[in-house]
Design a protein around this motif. Structure first.
Motif, mmCIF file in Angstrom:
data_model
loop_
_atom_site.group_PDB
_atom_site.id
_atom_site.type_symbol
_atom_site.label_atom_id
_atom_site.label_comp_id
_atom_site.label_asym_id
_atom_site.label_seq_id
_atom_site.Cartn_x
_atom_site.Cartn_y
_atom_site.Cartn_z
ATOM 1 N N PHE A 1 6.743 -6.242 -14.308
ATOM 2 C CA PHE A 1 5.350 -5.788 -14.296
ATOM 3 C C PHE A 1 4.763 -5.821 -15.704
ATOM 4 O O PHE A 1 3.678 -6.349 -15.930
ATOM 5 C CB PHE A 1 5.257 -4.368 -13.729
ATOM 6 C CG PHE A 1 3.883 -3.768 -13.804
ATOM 7 C CD1 PHE A 1 2.951 -4.027 -12.812
ATOM 8 C CD2 PHE A 1 3.516 -2.948 -14.865
ATOM 9 C CE1 PHE A 1 1.664 -3.482 -12.877
ATOM 10 C CE2 PHE A 1 2.247 -2.413 -14.944
ATOM 11 C CZ PHE A 1 1.320 -2.678 -13.942
ATOM 12 N N THR B 1 -3.179 -0.329 -0.912
ATOM 13 C CA THR B 1 -1.869 -0.973 -0.854
ATOM 14 C C THR B 1 -0.827 -0.068 -1.492
ATOM 15 O O THR B 1 -1.155 0.753 -2.355
ATOM 16 C CB THR B 1 -1.900 -2.351 -1.563
ATOM 17 O OG1 THR B 1 -0.651 -3.009 -1.380
ATOM 18 C CG2 THR B 1 -2.179 -2.209 -3.043
ATOM 19 N N GLY C 1 12.111 -4.642 -11.904
ATOM 20 C CA GLY C 1 10.744 -4.563 -11.392
ATOM 21 C C GLY C 1 9.752 -4.095 -12.432
ATOM 22 O O GLY C 1 8.670 -4.675 -12.589
ATOM 23 N N GLY D 1 2.844 -1.149 -2.611
ATOM 24 C CA GLY D 1 3.336 -1.940 -3.738
ATOM 25 C C GLY D 1 4.578 -1.434 -4.432
ATOM 26 O O GLY D 1 4.992 -2.005 -5.438
ATOM 27 N N TYR D 2 5.207 -0.359 -3.931
ATOM 28 C CA TYR D 2 6.395 0.159 -4.618
ATOM 29 C C TYR D 2 7.522 -0.861 -4.668
ATOM 30 O O TYR D 2 8.200 -0.995 -5.697
ATOM 31 C CB TYR D 2 6.893 1.427 -3.906
ATOM 32 C CG TYR D 2 6.044 2.647 -4.154
ATOM 33 C CD1 TYR D 2 6.243 3.438 -5.282
ATOM 34 C CD2 TYR D 2 5.045 3.020 -3.267
ATOM 35 C CE1 TYR D 2 5.470 4.565 -5.511
ATOM 36 C CE2 TYR D 2 4.262 4.143 -3.487
ATOM 37 C CZ TYR D 2 4.482 4.904 -4.608
ATOM 38 O OH TYR D 2 3.711 6.016 -4.846
ATOM 39 N N SER D 3 7.734 -1.573 -3.548
ATOM 40 C CA SER D 3 8.863 -2.509 -3.530
ATOM 41 C C SER D 3 8.648 -3.681 -4.483
ATOM 42 O O SER D 3 9.599 -4.364 -4.857
ATOM 43 C CB SER D 3 9.111 -3.016 -2.105
ATOM 44 O OG SER D 3 7.997 -3.743 -1.617
ATOM 45 N N LYS D 4 7.403 -3.905 -4.910
ATOM 46 C CA LYS D 4 7.147 -4.967 -5.891
ATOM 47 C C LYS D 4 7.831 -4.675 -7.224
ATOM 48 O O LYS D 4 8.143 -5.597 -7.977
ATOM 49 C CB LYS D 4 5.641 -5.120 -6.127
ATOM 50 C CG LYS D 4 4.893 -5.839 -5.024
ATOM 51 C CD LYS D 4 3.443 -6.024 -5.427
ATOM 52 C CE LYS D 4 2.677 -6.805 -4.376
ATOM 53 N NZ LYS D 4 1.258 -6.996 -4.765
ATOM 54 N N VAL D 5 8.002 -3.389 -7.525
ATOM 55 C CA VAL D 5 8.618 -3.012 -8.796
ATOM 56 C C VAL D 5 9.985 -2.363 -8.589
ATOM 57 O O VAL D 5 10.502 -1.677 -9.466
ATOM 58 C CB VAL D 5 7.687 -2.076 -9.609
ATOM 59 C CG1 VAL D 5 6.459 -2.824 -10.042
ATOM 60 C CG2 VAL D 5 7.314 -0.835 -8.807
ATOM 61 N N ASN E 1 4.169 -4.980 1.442
ATOM 62 C CA ASN E 1 3.084 -4.802 0.471
ATOM 63 C C ASN E 1 1.756 -5.369 0.968
ATOM 64 O O ASN E 1 0.993 -5.974 0.200
ATOM 65 C CB ASN E 1 3.456 -5.440 -0.873
ATOM 66 C CG ASN E 1 4.657 -4.772 -1.494
ATOM 67 O OD1 ASN E 1 4.667 -3.567 -1.696
ATOM 68 N ND2 ASN E 1 5.694 -5.555 -1.770
ATOM 69 N N ARG F 1 6.810 -12.604 -12.111
ATOM 70 C CA ARG F 1 7.340 -12.261 -10.793
ATOM 71 C C ARG F 1 8.754 -11.703 -10.956
ATOM 72 O O ARG F 1 9.574 -12.297 -11.665
ATOM 73 C CB ARG F 1 7.362 -13.486 -9.891
ATOM 74 C CG ARG F 1 7.801 -13.197 -8.442
ATOM 75 C CD ARG F 1 7.858 -14.484 -7.639
ATOM 76 N NE ARG F 1 6.538 -15.081 -7.539
ATOM 77 C CZ ARG F 1 5.653 -14.758 -6.616
ATOM 78 N NH1 ARG F 1 5.948 -13.841 -5.703
ATOM 79 N NH2 ARG F 1 4.473 -15.359 -6.567
#
Length: 262
Positions: free
Chosen positions: A248, A131, A244, A133-137, A164, A253
């Motif tokens: 983390f 995965t 982000g 996952g960059y846009s998650k942070v 993601n 969230r």
């Protein structure tokens, strides 16, 4: 050569590079980059025919060390330094005369995903997954993610980067990223068999074949990595990135709607 982050062993044409902190996710930071570069350059000096990259512990690599970045007082510069060193790692793998085999268990996430894709042949445990996952942070992609387009296709990579999504080992094999999927308990044995097959082959022909195919598919890898580094540095200065990384570290969230740049 053994370090607390990476171990190196060379014998009979095979360089074994093992990431040693799999239970912590082998997070990518300045020390990890330095250790990996030293190991890859040692393999070059030893004239390794095959390089086997693997990880001890639960995970292959979870990507950038966000705890370090969250604590940074000079985030764009620190991120720039880490990304630049990581790009040298990716380039060393791509440009190496040795055939690079990657053996993956657990999760390859963030920059760990394109690190796997930089290898020439990938063996994955059936429970492994991949995965971005960059846009998650709140960050843009990095580590050679744009080069995944050659293997996975434009719109698949857009989905992975923007939504993601997680790719299983079997799906990665269907997409062409993974050469062999092994039962978890048989990962080491299946990987060893593939490595021995390569070592029994014609070394010069293999090296020439790798170079020709890599040049055809990735004629401008350095330019792609530079574009990623520039975009990442710019995004690192944004309110989204601050939110982000804080989310983390705080195990919550992220609230990107409230992260407005001025």
């Amino acid at each position: 050569m053994t370090e607390n982050l990476v171990s190196y062993r060379f014998e009979d044409g095979l360089a074994r590079i093992v990431m040693l902190r799999g239970d912590q996710g082998n997070p990518i930071n300045g020390a990890w980059n330095a250790a990996m570069l030293r190991a890859l350059r040692r393999a070059k000096n030893d004239r390794a025919r095959v390089i086997l990259l693997s990880a001890a512990g639960r995970f292959f690599c979870v990507g950038g060390d966000l705890t370090v970045l969250a604590a940074s007082e000079r985030l764009p510069d620190d991120l720039d330094d880490i990304a630049d060193a990581l790009h040298r790692v990716v380039s060393e793998i791509q440009r190496s005369d040795a055939i690079v085999v990657c053996s993956v268990q657990g999760v390859a996430a963030g920059a760990g995903f394109p690190l796997v894709a930089a290898a020439d042949l990938v063996v994955a445990a059936r429970s492994a997954s991949f995965t971005l996952g960059y846009s998650k942070v709140g960050l843009s992609v990095d580590g050679g993610t744009s080069l995944l387009v050659n293997t996975l296709g434009l719109h698949r990579v857009l989905r992975l980067a923007l939504l993601n999504e997680r790719v299983t080992a079997d799906e990665a094999a269907e997409l062409g990223l993974v050469a062999k999927v092994a039962a978890d308990a048989e990962l080491a044995a299946v990987t060893e068999e593939l490595v021995r097959t390569l070592l029994a082959g014609p070394a010069r022909a293999q090296a020439a074949t790798k170079a020709l195919i890599r040049q055809a598919a990735e004629a401008d890898i350095e330019a792609a990595l530079r574009r990623e580094a520039l975009a990442l540095r710019t995004q690192a200065q944004s309110a989204e990135a601050s939110e982000g990384t804080a989310a983390f570290v705080g195990k919550r969230r992220p609230r990107f709607g409230a992260a407005v740049d001025t």
